[in-house]
Design a protein around this motif. Sequence first.
Motif, PDB file in Angstrom:
ATOM      1  N   LEU A   1      41.018 -99.264  49.517  1.00 12.52           N
ATOM      2  CA  LEU A   1      39.979 -98.870  50.466  1.00 12.52           C
ATOM      3  C   LEU A   1      39.631-100.023  51.404  1.00 12.52           C
ATOM      4  O   LEU A   1      39.448 -99.824  52.607  1.00 12.52           O
ATOM      5  N   LEU A   2      39.547-101.230  50.872  1.00 12.09           N
ATOM      6  CA  LEU A   2      39.235-102.387  51.706  1.00 12.09           C
ATOM      7  C   LEU A   2      40.332-102.647  52.732  1.00 12.09           C
ATOM      8  O   LEU A   2      40.049-102.885  53.922  1.00 12.09           O
ATOM      9  N   LEU A   3      41.582-102.600  52.288  1.00 12.08           N
ATOM     10  CA  LEU A   3      42.689-102.800  53.224  1.00 12.08           C
ATOM     11  C   LEU A   3      42.692-101.716  54.300  1.00 12.08           C
ATOM     12  O   LEU A   3      42.907-101.994  55.487  1.00 12.08           O
ATOM     13  N   SER A   4      42.446-100.484  53.893  1.00 10.79           N
ATOM     14  CA  SER A   4      42.437 -99.366  54.843  1.00 10.79           C
ATOM     15  C   SER A   4      41.317 -99.525  55.864  1.00 10.79           C
ATOM     16  O   SER A   4      41.516 -99.319  57.067  1.00 10.79           O
ATOM     17  N   ALA A   5      40.122 -99.883  55.376  1.00  7.56           N
ATOM     18  CA  ALA A   5      38.981-100.036  56.280  1.00  7.56           C
ATOM     19  C   ALA A   5      39.181-101.189  57.252  1.00  7.56           C
ATOM     20  O   ALA A   5      38.622-101.178  58.351  1.00  7.56           O
ATOM     21  N   ALA A   6      39.985-102.175  56.867  1.00  8.98           N
ATOM     22  CA  ALA A   6      40.299-103.273  57.780  1.00  8.98           C
ATOM     23  C   ALA A   6      41.220-102.825  58.906  1.00  8.98           C
ATOM     24  O   ALA A   6      41.326-103.503  59.936  1.00  8.98           O
ATOM     25  N   MET A   7      41.887-101.680  58.729  1.00 11.73           N
ATOM     26  CA  MET A   7      42.849-101.186  59.714  1.00 11.73           C
ATOM     27  C   MET A   7      42.305-100.044  60.566  1.00 11.73           C
ATOM     28  O   MET A   7      42.866 -99.744  61.624  1.00 11.73           O
ATOM     29  N   GLY A   8      41.234 -99.374  60.102  1.00 13.78           N
ATOM     30  CA  GLY A   8      40.712 -98.242  60.853  1.00 13.78           C
ATOM     31  C   GLY A   8      39.733 -97.438  60.031  1.00 13.78           C
ATOM     32  O   GLY A   8      39.045 -97.976  59.151  1.00 13.78           O
ATOM     33  N   ASP A   9      39.670 -96.130  60.282  1.00 12.92           N
ATOM     34  CA  ASP A   9      38.735 -95.234  59.599  1.00 12.92           C
ATOM     35  C   ASP A   9      39.457 -94.443  58.514  1.00 12.92           C
ATOM     36  O   ASP A   9      40.481 -93.793  58.774  1.00 12.92           O
ATOM     37  N   LEU A  10      38.911 -94.468  57.315  1.00 12.67           N
ATOM     38  CA  LEU A  10      39.493 -93.734  56.192  1.00 12.67           C
ATOM     39  C   LEU A  10      39.268 -92.239  56.354  1.00 12.67           C
ATOM     40  O   LEU A  10      38.178 -91.783  56.724  1.00 12.67           O
ATOM     41  N   ILE A  11      40.307 -91.454  56.057  1.00 12.10           N
ATOM     42  CA  ILE A  11      40.172 -89.997  56.084  1.00 12.10           C
ATOM     43  C   ILE A  11      40.732 -89.399  54.794  1.00 12.10           C
ATOM     44  O   ILE A  11      41.529 -90.022  54.088  1.00 12.10           O
ATOM     45  N   ALA A  12      40.281 -88.186  54.499  1.00  9.13           N
ATOM     46  CA  ALA A  12      40.774 -87.445  53.335  1.00  9.13           C
ATOM     47  C   ALA A  12      40.689 -85.956  53.660  1.00  9.13           C
ATOM     48  O   ALA A  12      40.167 -85.553  54.708  1.00  9.13           O
ATOM     49  N   TRP A  13      41.194 -85.134  52.730  1.00  7.64           N
ATOM     50  CA  TRP A  13      41.242 -83.688  52.922  1.00  7.64           C
ATOM     51  C   TRP A  13      40.541 -83.008  51.750  1.00  7.64           C
ATOM     52  O   TRP A  13      40.877 -83.286  50.597  1.00  7.64           O
ATOM     53  N   PRO A  14      39.581 -82.123  52.021  1.00  7.75           N
ATOM     54  CA  PRO A  14      38.862 -81.470  50.926  1.00  7.75           C
ATOM     55  C   PRO A  14      39.789 -80.741  49.946  1.00  7.75           C
ATOM     56  O   PRO A  14      39.529 -80.725  48.743  1.00  7.75           O
ATOM     57  N   GLY A  15      40.872 -80.166  50.456  1.00  6.36           N
ATOM     58  CA  GLY A  15      41.761 -79.376  49.611  1.00  6.36           C
ATOM     59  C   GLY A  15      42.884 -80.153  48.964  1.00  6.36           C
ATOM     60  O   GLY A  15      43.752 -79.550  48.311  1.00  6.36           O
ATOM     61  N   GLN A  16      42.907 -81.463  49.135  1.00 10.22           N
ATOM     62  CA  GLN A  16      44.003 -82.251  48.558  1.00 10.22           C
ATOM     63  C   GLN A  16      43.427 -83.295  47.609  1.00 10.22           C
ATOM     64  O   GLN A  16      42.621 -84.130  47.989  1.00 10.22           O
ATOM     65  N   GLN A  17      43.884 -83.217  46.355  1.00 11.59           N
ATOM     66  CA  GLN A  17      43.429 -84.129  45.300  1.00 11.59           C
ATOM     67  C   GLN A  17      41.904 -84.242  45.277  1.00 11.59           C
ATOM     68  O   GLN A  17      41.332 -85.339  45.210  1.00 11.59           O
ATOM     69  N   ASP A  18      41.246 -83.075  45.338  1.00  9.31           N
ATOM     70  CA  ASP A  18      39.783 -82.987  45.226  1.00  9.31           C
ATOM     71  C   ASP A  18      39.041 -83.835  46.248  1.00  9.31           C
ATOM     72  O   ASP A  18      37.922 -84.310  45.995  1.00  9.31           O
ATOM     73  N   GLY A  19      39.642 -84.019  47.414  1.00  7.98           N
ATOM     74  CA  GLY A  19      38.966 -84.756  48.472  1.00  7.98           C
ATOM     75  C   GLY A  19      38.914 -86.250  48.269  1.00  7.98           C
ATOM     76  O   GLY A  19      38.138 -86.938  48.939  1.00  7.98           O
ATOM     77  N   ARG A  20      39.730 -86.785  47.382  1.00  8.75           N
ATOM     78  CA  ARG A  20      39.724 -88.229  47.142  1.00  8.75           C
ATOM     79  C   ARG A  20      40.288 -88.971  48.352  1.00  8.75           C
ATOM     80  O   ARG A  20      41.179 -88.482  49.039  1.00  8.75           O
ATOM     81  N   PHE A  21      39.790 -90.182  48.561  1.00  8.33           N
ATOM     82  CA  PHE A  21      40.274 -91.006  49.663  1.00  8.33           C
ATOM     83  C   PHE A  21      41.447 -91.880  49.245  1.00  8.33           C
ATOM     84  O   PHE A  21      42.150 -92.415  50.102  1.00  8.33           O
ATOM     85  N   VAL A  22      41.666 -92.031  47.958  1.00  9.98           N
ATOM     86  CA  VAL A  22      42.853 -92.692  47.443  1.00  9.98           C
ATOM     87  C   VAL A  22      43.561 -91.706  46.524  1.00  9.98           C
ATOM     88  O   VAL A  22      42.978 -91.230  45.539  1.00  9.98           O
TER      89      VAL A  22
END
Length: 330
Positions: A101-122
């Motif tokens: 999450l830290l590496l991702s946030a250093a590169m931009g905005d984290l996104i996820a999908w409600p219907g994929q892996q219960d909406g997890r960001f990782v």
Amino acid sequence: MIEALPFARSLTTSGAQRLHAAARQIYAECGAASPSPELFARVGQAVPMLGEAALDQCRPVDTADGLFVLTGLPIDDEAIGATPSSWATAGDGGVQDIVLLLLSAAMGDLIAWPGQQDGRFVHNIVPTRGHESEQTGASSTVLLSPHTEDAFHPGRANLLLLGCMRNHDRIATTAASIRRTRLDDADLETLSRAEVPILPDDSYTEAQSYAHQPPPPVPTLFHADDGLTLRFDPAYTPLERATPAYQQAYRRLTAELTRVSVSVALSPGQVLVIDNDQAVHGRVPFRPRYDGTDRWLKRASVRVPGRRTRPPAEADEHGYGQAILEARTS
């Protein structure tokens, strides 16, 4: 296929220690099993404190390869426990999820999908019984065809991060950049037309049943300000609906992507960062053991604010009814 490690960047020992220390502190305060506004606020606060050298390694992809491998993040094979039998049994992602999450946030905005892996960001990418032959991250015994991540959706990630937890068998991720290919002007013009749609893949059951509007045709190639970009997922593209000229150009593009493909067998602690507008990715087939020692990757998706690498017409697409979750880290 070219057997070579793409452009690599390395964190210093002190940079890696600072990253892990921040992740441990955030995990102690917020956990990681259920991402919350507090968690993402802490991630956002921690990113500037990672240090200039570490943040420089998180700069945008800057070569025609369309990817880089970040090294210098050791992982203890025993401490992480057994490879989960599926994403649903992975449980709390622990400190390693916070690191990604830290590496991702250093590169931009984290996104996820409600219907994929219960909406997890990782996400946890592991071989799963009953899914061996699918064209999804849970497959194993078939070639995972090179594709743009979530190509069916206009809000797909600009960057894809694949962090390696375990890979005893040196199973390779494949990747190919459109900017390494050689296509003639006629093929470029043909593939820049919107002739056929890209349908949702098997991990989006709800999107596959979307019937409110017909699937929109989309171009395969687009000329952005900084170079050629692509939107490509042959396993979910009904190419039979296209004209013969389009089909032939698409096959030539597929052959070119195969020609320039690189093979990356990630080691534990390495993070492969793929420019999802510039490069496609896949995976070679392998035989899973389901004994707790199989390949295990973590995946995160990032959108880069203000990036102009896609046709303006994408803004009018319905996305098959799929909304996006976006983490607030600022």
